[in-house]
Each structure stands twice: as C-alpha cells, then as structure tokens.
Design an enzyme around this catalytic site. Structure first.
Site, PDB file in Angstrom:
ATOM      1  CB  SER A   1       3.108   1.779   6.142  1.00  0.00           C
ATOM      2  OG  SER A   1       1.953   2.014   6.907  1.00  0.00           O
TER       3      SER A   1
ATOM      4  CG  HIS B   1      -0.391   0.283   2.509  1.00  0.00           C
ATOM      5  ND1 HIS B   1      -0.091  -0.701   3.425  1.00  0.00           N
ATOM      6  CD2 HIS B   1      -0.043   1.448   3.117  1.00  0.00           C
ATOM      7  CE1 HIS B   1       0.399  -0.159   4.523  1.00  0.00           C
ATOM      8  NE2 HIS B   1       0.443   1.156   4.369  1.00  0.00           N
TER       9      HIS B   1
ATOM     10  CG  ASP C   1       0.118  -4.036   2.832  1.00  0.00           C
ATOM     11  OD1 ASP C   1       0.194  -3.492   1.711  1.00  0.00           O
ATOM     12  OD2 ASP C   1       0.127  -3.407   3.898  1.00  0.00           O
TER      13      ASP C   1
END
Length: 467
Positions: free
Chosen positions: A212, A109, A139
């Site tokens: 992230s 992402h 992911d």
C-alpha cells in the site's frame, strides 16, 4: 540410424513456425531488470507506530478466556479502579519520493493515526517523517523527511495508459523490502464502493499488505499510479488490484503540500446507472449516462434547474458512459468554475450550465391516508398508504408503501417490499388513489420509469407491462 529430413518436411516445419504467434516467443516478453535498477532508489519502506489506551483488567490479557458472565462481573466490579494500559500497534507500507527535498507520497491508511513514522531508504538509511497533509477520500498522504538531494520518481500521466499495457510495482509486501511484481493494466476508470471520486486503475500486478502506498510504474519507468487496494476473499492477492491514478494523486499532493487540505468540485445529485429499459424510456439509442435519482436542495444542481429523471449524458463535452464517470469529472473541476452538462429531458437534449460548488465534508447532503390497501394486480404487487412515522423519518409528503411483491412486472423491474413508490411515469403518487389511477393508465409493452424511495434513498426503475 539417423533420421533423414526431407525437403517436404523442412518446408512444413517452416510453415508451422511462421504460424506461431509472436507473443509466444520469449524474446517478446518485457525485461524489467534495467527499470528496477533505475527506480528502486525512489521507493521507500514506511513503518508506523501508534498507541491506544485500554483499561487494565484484574486478570490481564487472560480475561477474554473467562466466561462472558464473569467478564462482565469483573469489568463492573473493578471499573475505574484499574489504571489504563497503553497498547502499541505497528504497521508497514510503502511510498515513493516525489521531490529531492524530502516529500514522499503514500496512502492515507498507511499513516493514519500514527504516533511515529519511520521511512527507510533503499540504502538502509532511516529517517523520521512528519505528515504534511492527508486526504481520506483519495487515500493519499504526503510525508516530509529532513533531507536534500534525494532521488525522485519520474511522474507519468495515467491518462496515457492503455488497457493491456505492461506495468510493475515495487514495494514491501509482508515486510519483504523491495519486492518487484508485474502484470498488465486490466481496466481503467473503476469505481469502488465509498470511493466515487477516484477512477481507479485495475491491474493484475500482485499487491499484498505492505504494498500500500507504493508506486505502479509503466515501461518508461514513470509512476502512473499509487497502489491502494485489492479485491480479496482470502486476505491476500487474488489477481485484482487497484491503484490511484497519478493525475489524481498529484492534484491531491499539490493541494496538500500548498494548503494542507483538499477541495473537490460538487454538483449535488444522487445518480444511478441507466439500463436498457431505462434508456428506451428516456429515448436514448443505447444505455449510457447518469440518471438523476434526486437533487440535493440548495446545491449547484438545484440552482441550475436539474430535475429528478434527467439523464446527464456529458460533462463539459466529455461523454458520461457510466454513471460512475460523473463524480470524478466533477470532483476534479475547479471550485467556482463554470461548467456545462448535456442532459436528456423529456426526449430532448438540452445544455445546462452550472457553477461548480465545493464538496461538503460529509459528501452527502406527510400524513397517513385512510384509504384501503391496493393489490395492484396489473403489477403483481400490494401497496398501502405511507405510514406517518416513515413519512417523517424520510421527510416525504406522500407515496405508497410496497408491502408484497409477487410474480409479475414489478418484480421483474426490481421493485421490492418496503419500497415507497413516489412517481409512475410523469404522474406523481401521493396516495393509493393516485397509484390506482397511474397503474390503470400504463401502456402495455412500453417501459415506464417508476421513482422509488428505498431505505431513504431515491431510485428509478423501468417497469414494462406485458403486451
């Protein structure tokens, strides 16, 4: 006058000191200084730029301030006459270097739909990166920069982690480069909605937007997870963060680097949790395993003979404690390999061998009766024949529709209005007459499994009539 310390007071002081837990001593807390210095160079900041087309409007960016009626009028009036306008979006995340020749691991992402990806090293060098491969289910994304001799992260094994173990993260939350946060492992094997194939590591390490894709380290300086998600009601950190286990991440990395895509094992069942009443119904000594609510046609499970109502207790000898344990275990199995399930069926444990299939891309794969509605007073609910439209929509060849649920065993079991009852115990329910017959024969004080269809998905609940 100075205080005099008597021998008795001194003895009492020593006894109290000896009772203070060792962890309260500052010397027992971990020191991250050396670990951060050793590992900061392997962490990178990732910034992305993407563009999207948007039709220009006669009032530019101020059109949203007009009343809705005028917005619609001008959109229709000028439709096709105004040139498209490019909007630029920028985002930021983290990553880490896994090979000296420039392979970098991050979240999917972070780089999804990016037109440009810039990787910035700890020494402030900036390099453009390309996406080698990405996997939305895990992911995980693999990037490549044109460089040699880069520092690399030490890769650890997430299977060796223990709950309560100290861990720390390095990343760029809110754009603050090389921010260090620490905490402990709160839980292992967490299953999140839409992420059934990832047994997440939960920690209380502070993770925020920008973290992230960054690494989660253990106290040996090894990366044991990829920071991916947080649970939040405010948009920021609230003490619950999730990381992709490194064992999973490296399997995805190897597949993406070597072939550009990821394959996962597939069984082909819809499962649900086993609660206390269901455990008693199926003859289990305690609630555990994965209850098969439905079997996908033409799947490995169907070919192996798995049945609705089976309880999968183990996969290749490994116990399935919760239903969420099963998908990751099957997903990590090699496609085409032989595997074995331990299944509880009819009160007996049996072994069911099957050939692991490949998970499909999407990951998923009656006539109205004229009988009168039935009140089902013993259960506290009201049913009627299954409407023909609903039968066609859900591809059902029978059942009864629950129209009302009052106080009673049905409500306690979790049966809801608009559920379709398909089976009570071992007796199929094709219509209202079969429903009446099945209800009349229910024993008191003993749980019975009821098979439902709820919003198109099968579900099994445990129903118990009072004695």
């Amino acid at each position: 006058m100075p205080h005099r310390i008597t021998p008795l007071f001194a003895l009492a002081f020593l006894l109290v000191s000896a009772c203070v837990p060792a962890q309260q001593s500052g010397g027992q807390l971990p020191d991250f200084t050396g670990l951060v210095e050793e590992n900061a160079d392997v962490v990178v900041n990732i910034s992305t730029t993407s563009t999207s087309s948007r039709g220009a409007t006669p009032f530019g960016g101020q059109m949203e301030q007009l009343p809705e009626f005028f917005q619609e009028f001008f959109k229709d009036r000028f439709r096709g006459q105004m040139p498209e306008r490019q909007r630029e979006h920028q985002s930021m995340g983290s990553g880490f270097i896994v090979s000296s020749d420039g392979y970098i691991l991050t979240n999917n992402h972070v780089v999804e739909n990016a037109d440009e990806i810039i990787v910035r090293m700890n020494d402030r060098r900036e390099m453009e990166a390309e996406v080698v491969g990405a996997d939305a289910r895990s992911d995980i994304a693999v990037l490549k920069v044109d460089a040699e001799g880069l520092p690399t992260a030490k890769i650890g094994s997430s299977s060796d982690l223990s709950v309560g173990e100290w861990v720390f993260a390095i990343g760029s939350p809110f754009g603050f480069d090389y921010t260090v946060t620490s905490g402990i492992v709160s839980a292992k094997g967490r299953s999140l909605p839409r992420d059934n194939y990832i047994p997440f590591i939960q920690s209380d390490v502070a993770i925020n937007p920008g973290n992230s894709g960054g690494p989660l380290f253990n106290m040996e300086g090894e990366v044991i997870g990829v920071n991916s998600q947080i649970y939040t009601r405010s948009g920021g950190f609230m003490g619950v963060s999730f990381a992709i286990p490194m064992d999973v991440a490296m399997d995805v990395f190897d597949q993406l680097r070597n072939k550009g895509s990821v394959t996962r094992g597939w069984l082909g069942v819809m499962i649900q949790e086993v609660n206390r009443d269901l455990a008693e119904t199926f003859g289990l000594e305690r609630p555990y395993g994965a209850l098969v609510a439905d079997v996908v046609p033409d799947s490995p499970a169907a070919e192996a003979g798995l049945q609705q109502g089976d309880v999968i207790l183990a996969f290749n000898g490994e116990e399935i404690t919760r239903s969420s344990d099963l998908p990751p275990k099957v997903g990590q199995a090699d496609v085409g390999s032989e595997a074995e399930l331990t299944v509880m069926r009819g009160g007996e444990r049996i072994q069911v061998p099957f050939t692991v299939g490949e998970l499909p891309e999407d990951g998923q794969q009656a006539q109205q009766q004229s009988a009168e509605p039935d009140t089902g007073n013993r259960l506290g609910l009201r049913v009627e024949p299954l409407p023909e439209q609903l039968a066609r929509q859900w591809d059902l060849d029978g059942g009864v529709l629950v129209t009302e649920v009052g106080r009673g065993p049905a409500r306690q079991a979790g049966i809801r209005r608009n559920d379709v009852i398909r089976k009570i115990g071992n007796q199929g329910v094709t219509g209202v007459e079969e429903f009446r017959e099945a209800v009349s024969g229910l024993p008191a004080g003993k749980p019975v499994a009821v098979t439902l269809i709820r919003q198109g998905s099968p579900r099994i609940v445990a129903l118990r009539l009072p004695e």
